[in-house]
Design an enzyme around this catalytic site. Sequence first.
Site, PDB file in Angstrom:
ATOM      1  N   LYS A   1      22.629  77.386  17.682  1.00 13.12           N
ATOM      2  CA  LYS A   1      23.823  77.825  18.433  1.00 13.12           C
ATOM      3  C   LYS A   1      24.683  78.734  17.555  1.00 13.12           C
ATOM      4  O   LYS A   1      24.889  78.455  16.372  1.00 13.12           O
ATOM      5  CB  LYS A   1      24.608  76.590  18.894  1.00 13.12           C
ATOM      6  CG  LYS A   1      25.744  76.912  19.872  1.00 13.12           C
ATOM      7  CD  LYS A   1      26.408  75.630  20.364  1.00 13.12           C
ATOM      8  CE  LYS A   1      27.567  75.909  21.298  1.00 13.12           C
ATOM      9  NZ  LYS A   1      28.271  74.678  21.713  1.00 13.12           N
TER      10      LYS A   1
ATOM     11  N   SER B   1      29.016  74.331  26.698  1.00 12.60           N
ATOM     12  CA  SER B   1      28.995  75.669  26.167  1.00 12.60           C
ATOM     13  C   SER B   1      27.641  76.073  25.557  1.00 12.60           C
ATOM     14  O   SER B   1      27.385  77.269  25.375  1.00 12.60           O
ATOM     15  CB  SER B   1      30.072  75.811  25.088  1.00 12.60           C
ATOM     16  OG  SER B   1      29.817  74.940  24.004  1.00 12.60           O
TER      17      SER B   1
ATOM     18  N   SER C   1      29.173  69.666  25.425  1.00  7.10           N
ATOM     19  CA  SER C   1      28.408  70.920  25.344  1.00  7.10           C
ATOM     20  C   SER C   1      26.978  70.807  24.846  1.00  7.10           C
ATOM     21  O   SER C   1      26.246  71.792  24.882  1.00  7.10           O
ATOM     22  CB  SER C   1      29.152  71.921  24.476  1.00  7.10           C
ATOM     23  OG  SER C   1      30.236  72.418  25.195  1.00  7.10           O
TER      24      SER C   1
END
Length: 501
Positions: A81, A156, A180
């Site tokens: 990420k 997210s 997330s």
Amino acid sequence: MTDLTRLTASELAAKIHKREITSVEATQAHLDRIAEVDGAVNAFLHVDTEGALAAARKVDGDLAEGREPVSPIAGVPLALKDVLTTKGVPTTCGSKTLENWLPPYDATVTRRLREAGVVILGKTNMDEFAMGSSTENSAYGPTRNPWDRERIPGGSGGGSSASLAAFEAPLAIGTDTGGSIRQPAAVTGTVGVKPTYGGVSRYGLVAFSSSLDQAGPCARSVLDAALLHEVIAGHDPMDSTSIDAPVPPVVTAARAGLKGDLTGVKVGVVAEFSGEGYQPGVQRSFEAAVAQLKDLGAEVVEVSCPNFTYALPAYYLIAPSECSSNLARFDAMRYGLRVADDGTHSAEEVMSLTREAGFGAEVKRRIMLGTYALSSGYYDAYYGSAQKVRTLITRDFTAAFEKVDVLVSPTTPTTAFKIGERVDDPLAMYLADLCTIPANLAGNAAMSVPSGLSDEDGLPVGLQIMAPALADDRLYRVGAAYEVARGPLLDRIPELKGVSA
Ligand code: GLN
């Protein structure tokens, strides 16, 4: 030859370590897959082809010289990420503010991955600074859900989970402040774990809400998640909130779970998190999962956690408050973007114009909400009250875990919604995290494991399992046992081959 992108991390590692295939071959297969399908998925913001192949060559070289693999997943590719720093490799956090920023150091998670011989393929798309539930708040365009490209992949960390479901990577790293990791896992039919707060170092994790942020593993199987968990977890003196305690035995627990017996395990169904307001297909999938846990030998009881109902409003005061303070560092002086730097503007104007240009609407909304909640006239009424609710939620967990070993709920109230459907309605967007937030507020461990497809829309549903702090291993035992009972799922993803952007 078998399509290497369809294998789990454990399967790939076994082949690489036995030298049936090389890490370079495994890495190249995933790079090719990314080149083929990512135009249609947009899971990656940056692909580090050279770095990945160099890391793979190193693993292959060591194995060729007869050295033992440096970890059980050495040589396996992974998607990271874009909120975790990577030395010399772009880290944007999905924001224009950090476009072209090259971090001078690796996050501890990044460093541990490298030391374990894990091959970092690139950086994944995300909502700007991890604020969102759909990856639509990325400054670089939304990620699409491989199950249905008209739909969101969650957020997210939508890029990380979508990369798994698109077979672009067998492992990924996410971060979970309010859900997330788990919410994207649920809506993409993959596994995601938020470890106990302090279990994984936050050093080099660009801060959104420091008392809640936690990095964790994403994978296509519970065992793979456990193998990754053990690589990234453990005490780090560079993070003052890192716990100095042994890493829970998550791999052993996952292997025990795979035997498919949950005799003696007490499972509590959170009474507040099902029924009315839940999509009927999600509710039915959840009930079927609970029935399967019983079939595996678990004792199932209903448990009430009355304060969980207040978790969402408390979170949307605490997280923006911390964000308003954390994001003050993006001042146009130290990192990334700087506009109006033409000598005619004051430093204050440069700062303000840069923040106006660099941040998207949701980030600005959070900064304003947080600044308001922390302002002297409102501090007690908003931030102070939210902190009290946080304590009450922790007490609900403590009371529940006196009666049961794990708690379960649906991970999300609905399956993946359509791209664009909730962008104009922040409250509807926030509701995606209804069930995931309590574990962040209390700091304990939680997992989302797919519970099959909704009988209404054929989209993935997630089962959330929650465990006490430092008992992350319980998630893996129950999750792995459930996964065996549920059976395979990812072979039902519609084929993405041949797509063009
Ligand atoms: N969707 C939640 C939010 O927007 C959670 C985000 C996260 O866990 N990073 O705050």
